[in-house]
Design a protein around this motif. Structure first.
Motif, PDB file in Angstrom:
ATOM      1  N   LEU A  44     -26.117 -10.743  -2.442  1.00 25.80           N
ATOM      2  CA  LEU A  44     -25.215  -9.756  -1.847  1.00 25.80           C
ATOM      3  C   LEU A  44     -24.365  -9.118  -2.933  1.00 25.80           C
ATOM      4  O   LEU A  44     -23.892  -9.802  -3.846  1.00 25.80           O
ATOM      5  CB  LEU A  44     -24.273 -10.407  -0.823  1.00 25.80           C
ATOM      6  N   THR A  45     -24.181  -7.817  -2.820  1.00 23.03           N
ATOM      7  CA  THR A  45     -23.280  -7.064  -3.690  1.00 23.03           C
ATOM      8  C   THR A  45     -22.072  -6.666  -2.863  1.00 23.03           C
ATOM      9  O   THR A  45     -22.209  -6.260  -1.708  1.00 23.03           O
ATOM     10  CB  THR A  45     -23.968  -5.798  -4.233  1.00 23.03           C
ATOM     11  N   VAL A  46     -20.896  -6.795  -3.461  1.00 22.60           N
ATOM     12  CA  VAL A  46     -19.650  -6.426  -2.807  1.00 22.60           C
ATOM     13  C   VAL A  46     -18.935  -5.421  -3.712  1.00 22.60           C
ATOM     14  O   VAL A  46     -18.703  -5.710  -4.886  1.00 22.60           O
ATOM     15  CB  VAL A  46     -18.744  -7.656  -2.596  1.00 22.60           C
ATOM     16  N   VAL A  47     -18.608  -4.257  -3.169  1.00 26.56           N
ATOM     17  CA  VAL A  47     -17.870  -3.241  -3.917  1.00 26.56           C
ATOM     18  C   VAL A  47     -16.575  -2.956  -3.159  1.00 26.56           C
ATOM     19  O   VAL A  47     -16.613  -2.587  -1.977  1.00 26.56           O
ATOM     20  CB  VAL A  47     -18.685  -1.937  -4.076  1.00 26.56           C
ATOM     21  N   VAL A  48     -15.449  -3.167  -3.834  1.00 24.28           N
ATOM     22  CA  VAL A  48     -14.137  -2.921  -3.223  1.00 24.28           C
ATOM     23  C   VAL A  48     -13.544  -1.658  -3.834  1.00 24.28           C
ATOM     24  O   VAL A  48     -13.484  -1.510  -5.057  1.00 24.28           O
ATOM     25  CB  VAL A  48     -13.173  -4.109  -3.437  1.00 24.28           C
ATOM     26  N   GLN A  49     -13.112  -0.764  -2.973  1.00 23.12           N
ATOM     27  CA  GLN A  49     -12.471   0.496  -3.366  1.00 23.12           C
ATOM     28  C   GLN A  49     -11.037   0.191  -3.802  1.00 23.12           C
ATOM     29  O   GLN A  49     -10.209  -0.170  -2.974  1.00 23.12           O
ATOM     30  CB  GLN A  49     -12.497   1.446  -2.165  1.00 23.12           C
ATOM     31  N   LEU A  50     -10.741   0.327  -5.101  1.00 21.32           N
ATOM     32  CA  LEU A  50      -9.396   0.059  -5.601  1.00 21.32           C
ATOM     33  C   LEU A  50      -8.514   1.306  -5.639  1.00 21.32           C
ATOM     34  O   LEU A  50      -7.292   1.206  -5.570  1.00 21.32           O
ATOM     35  CB  LEU A  50      -9.468  -0.553  -7.006  1.00 21.32           C
ATOM     36  N   SER A  51      -9.118   2.476  -5.774  1.00 22.35           N
ATOM     37  CA  SER A  51      -8.370   3.729  -5.888  1.00 22.35           C
ATOM     38  C   SER A  51      -7.994   4.280  -4.527  1.00 22.35           C
ATOM     39  O   SER A  51      -8.708   4.094  -3.545  1.00 22.35           O
ATOM     40  CB  SER A  51      -9.214   4.806  -6.581  1.00 22.35           C
ATOM     41  N   ASP A  52      -6.900   5.032  -4.519  1.00 24.37           N
ATOM     42  CA  ASP A  52      -6.568   5.844  -3.354  1.00 24.37           C
ATOM     43  C   ASP A  52      -7.562   7.000  -3.343  1.00 24.37           C
ATOM     44  O   ASP A  52      -7.739   7.669  -4.367  1.00 24.37           O
ATOM     45  CB  ASP A  52      -5.135   6.357  -3.490  1.00 24.37           C
ATOM     46  N   PRO A  53      -8.238   7.270  -2.233  1.00 23.33           N
ATOM     47  CA  PRO A  53      -9.244   8.338  -2.220  1.00 23.33           C
ATOM     48  C   PRO A  53      -8.678   9.718  -2.554  1.00 23.33           C
ATOM     49  O   PRO A  53      -9.432  10.594  -2.984  1.00 23.33           O
ATOM     50  CB  PRO A  53      -9.818   8.302  -0.807  1.00 23.33           C
ATOM     51  N   ALA A  54      -7.385   9.918  -2.415  1.00 26.27           N
ATOM     52  CA  ALA A  54      -6.771  11.203  -2.759  1.00 26.27           C
ATOM     53  C   ALA A  54      -6.645  11.389  -4.269  1.00 26.27           C
ATOM     54  O   ALA A  54      -6.380  12.497  -4.737  1.00 26.27           O
ATOM     55  CB  ALA A  54      -5.394  11.324  -2.102  1.00 26.27           C
ATOM     56  N   GLN A 100     -11.771   4.075   2.008  1.00 26.25           N
ATOM     57  CA  GLN A 100     -10.443   3.527   2.265  1.00 26.25           C
ATOM     58  C   GLN A 100     -10.042   2.549   1.162  1.00 26.25           C
ATOM     59  O   GLN A 100     -10.819   1.678   0.779  1.00 26.25           O
ATOM     60  CB  GLN A 100     -10.446   2.838   3.623  1.00 26.25           C
ATOM     61  N   ARG A 101      -8.827   2.683   0.678  1.00 25.65           N
ATOM     62  CA  ARG A 101      -8.353   1.789  -0.385  1.00 25.65           C
ATOM     63  C   ARG A 101      -8.296   0.349   0.119  1.00 25.65           C
ATOM     64  O   ARG A 101      -7.776   0.074   1.193  1.00 25.65           O
ATOM     65  CB  ARG A 101      -6.966   2.227  -0.846  1.00 25.65           C
ATOM     66  N   GLY A 102      -8.867  -0.567  -0.654  1.00 29.99           N
ATOM     67  CA  GLY A 102      -8.892  -1.980  -0.289  1.00 29.99           C
ATOM     68  C   GLY A 102     -10.082  -2.375   0.553  1.00 29.99           C
ATOM     69  O   GLY A 102     -10.271  -3.555   0.839  1.00 29.99           O
ATOM     70  N   LEU A 103     -10.913  -1.412   0.955  1.00 29.87           N
ATOM     71  CA  LEU A 103     -12.085  -1.686   1.772  1.00 29.87           C
ATOM     72  C   LEU A 103     -13.214  -2.239   0.912  1.00 29.87           C
ATOM     73  O   LEU A 103     -13.459  -1.737  -0.185  1.00 29.87           O
ATOM     74  CB  LEU A 103     -12.554  -0.405   2.468  1.00 29.87           C
ATOM     75  N   ALA A 104     -13.877  -3.275   1.420  1.00 29.42           N
ATOM     76  CA  ALA A 104     -15.047  -3.837   0.740  1.00 29.42           C
ATOM     77  C   ALA A 104     -16.305  -3.398   1.474  1.00 29.42           C
ATOM     78  O   ALA A 104     -16.357  -3.446   2.703  1.00 29.42           O
ATOM     79  CB  ALA A 104     -14.969  -5.359   0.705  1.00 29.42           C
ATOM     80  N   THR A 105     -17.294  -2.975   0.718  1.00 31.63           N
ATOM     81  CA  THR A 105     -18.611  -2.657   1.250  1.00 31.63           C
ATOM     82  C   THR A 105     -19.558  -3.747   0.758  1.00 31.63           C
ATOM     83  O   THR A 105     -19.651  -3.984  -0.449  1.00 31.63           O
ATOM     84  CB  THR A 105     -19.088  -1.270   0.759  1.00 31.63           C
ATOM     85  N   VAL A 106     -20.226  -4.422   1.690  1.00 27.41           N
ATOM     86  CA  VAL A 106     -21.104  -5.545   1.368  1.00 27.41           C
ATOM     87  C   VAL A 106     -22.526  -5.144   1.753  1.00 27.41           C
ATOM     88  O   VAL A 106     -22.763  -4.687   2.878  1.00 27.41           O
ATOM     89  CB  VAL A 106     -20.688  -6.817   2.139  1.00 27.41           C
ATOM     90  N   PHE A 107     -23.464  -5.331   0.818  1.00 21.35           N
ATOM     91  CA  PHE A 107     -24.854  -4.949   1.098  1.00 21.35           C
ATOM     92  C   PHE A 107     -25.802  -5.827   0.289  1.00 21.35           C
ATOM     93  O   PHE A 107     -25.402  -6.429  -0.715  1.00 21.35           O
ATOM     94  CB  PHE A 107     -25.089  -3.458   0.800  1.00 21.35           C
ATOM     95  N   PRO A 108     -27.077  -5.910   0.730  1.00 19.85           N
ATOM     96  CA  PRO A 108     -28.052  -6.697  -0.029  1.00 19.85           C
ATOM     97  C   PRO A 108     -28.211  -6.136  -1.444  1.00 19.85           C
ATOM     98  O   PRO A 108     -28.280  -4.921  -1.634  1.00 19.85           O
ATOM     99  CB  PRO A 108     -29.349  -6.529   0.772  1.00 19.85           C
ATOM    100  N   SER A 109     -28.278  -7.007  -2.414  1.00 21.19           N
ATOM    101  CA  SER A 109     -28.353  -6.579  -3.819  1.00 21.19           C
ATOM    102  C   SER A 109     -29.627  -5.816  -4.145  1.00 21.19           C
ATOM    103  O   SER A 109     -29.674  -5.104  -5.148  1.00 21.19           O
ATOM    104  CB  SER A 109     -28.206  -7.783  -4.745  1.00 21.19           C
ATOM    105  N   PHE A 110     -30.648  -5.951  -3.315  1.00 24.88           N
ATOM    106  CA  PHE A 110     -31.887  -5.202  -3.566  1.00 24.88           C
ATOM    107  C   PHE A 110     -31.801  -3.756  -3.083  1.00 24.88           C
ATOM    108  O   PHE A 110     -32.671  -2.950  -3.376  1.00 24.88           O
ATOM    109  CB  PHE A 110     -33.102  -5.891  -2.933  1.00 24.88           C
ATOM    110  N   GLU A 111     -30.752  -3.409  -2.363  1.00 25.93           N
ATOM    111  CA  GLU A 111     -30.617  -2.062  -1.816  1.00 25.93           C
ATOM    112  C   GLU A 111     -30.261  -1.060  -2.919  1.00 25.93           C
ATOM    113  O   GLU A 111     -29.374  -1.325  -3.737  1.00 25.93           O
ATOM    114  CB  GLU A 111     -29.506  -2.077  -0.762  1.00 25.93           C
ATOM    115  N   LEU A 112     -30.951   0.075  -2.934  1.00 23.38           N
ATOM    116  CA  LEU A 112     -30.621   1.117  -3.899  1.00 23.38           C
ATOM    117  C   LEU A 112     -29.254   1.706  -3.573  1.00 23.38           C
ATOM    118  O   LEU A 112     -28.922   1.920  -2.403  1.00 23.38           O
ATOM    119  CB  LEU A 112     -31.671   2.230  -3.878  1.00 23.38           C
TER     120      LEU A 112
END
Length: 183
Positions: A116-126, A147-159
């Motif tokens: 699993l890959t997890v990417v967390v948005q640290l920046s304010d989108p503005a 959204q700031r602080g939101l984590a997106t979790v997906f299978p690591s094989f996903e492009l």
């Protein structure tokens, strides 16, 4: 299986600021090097590993439970550990920061074990334009929420990719949950 899971409040805005400040005080490295060769056509960013920053140890403690919950809810993968340090990336408009289409699973000691890959948005989108995290799980491309602080979790094989940043700076935190090879 759903293509990705979102965890809206994985980190607070204060947590995001704390991570960015800790990384800015460290020496970030050019992430455009692939196997010793410059590959800025693929990735143009700067990175820091949280294991190298004493102020970053709390991040993994915070993320482990969230990732376990997302896995139980959406993926049900056999996960065993977090063998790699979390990575913070800076994608700046001054360098047209981006990361082309790729998957996070592959050859090598750690990449072969990524589930699993997890990417967390640290920046304010503005604070930036461009820099969208796009996922290509099937015949359609999906864009992760910003959204700031939101984590997106997906299978690591996903492009997936990060589109070029055209204004400002996009900061993100990425980590990988490991397990036995897919069968």
């Amino acid at each position: 299986m759903i293509p990705f899971q979102t965890l809206p409040d994985a980190l607070t805005p204060e947590d995001c600021d704390r991570i960015i400040a800790a990384v800015q005080a460290s020496a970030m490295k050019d992430a455009g090097l692939v196997r010793g060769q410059t590959a800025h056509h693929l990735r143009r960013a700067e990175i820091a590993w949280l294991d190298d920053i004493p102020e970053g140890a709390w991040v993994m403690d915070r993320m482990v439970g969230l990732i376990a919950q997302a896995n139980r809810t959406a993926f049900n993968f056999d996960l065993t550990d977090f063998g790699e340090s979390a990575q913070v990336a800076r994608y700046g408009a001054e360098r047209e920061g981006h990361f082309g289409w790729h998957s996070d699973i592959g050859a090598g000691t750690w990449a072969a074990k990524r589930k699993l890959t997890v990417v967390v948005q640290l920046s304010d989108p503005a604070d930036y334009d461009g820099g969208a995290l796009e996922l290509w799980p099937d015949s359609n491309v999906a864009t992760a929420p910003r959204q700031r602080g939101l984590a997106t979790v997906f299978p690591s094989f996903e492009l997936h990719r990060v589109t070029p940043v055209t204004r400002g700076t996009r900061w993100s935190l990425t980590l990988w949950a490991h397990g036995p090879a897919f069968r």
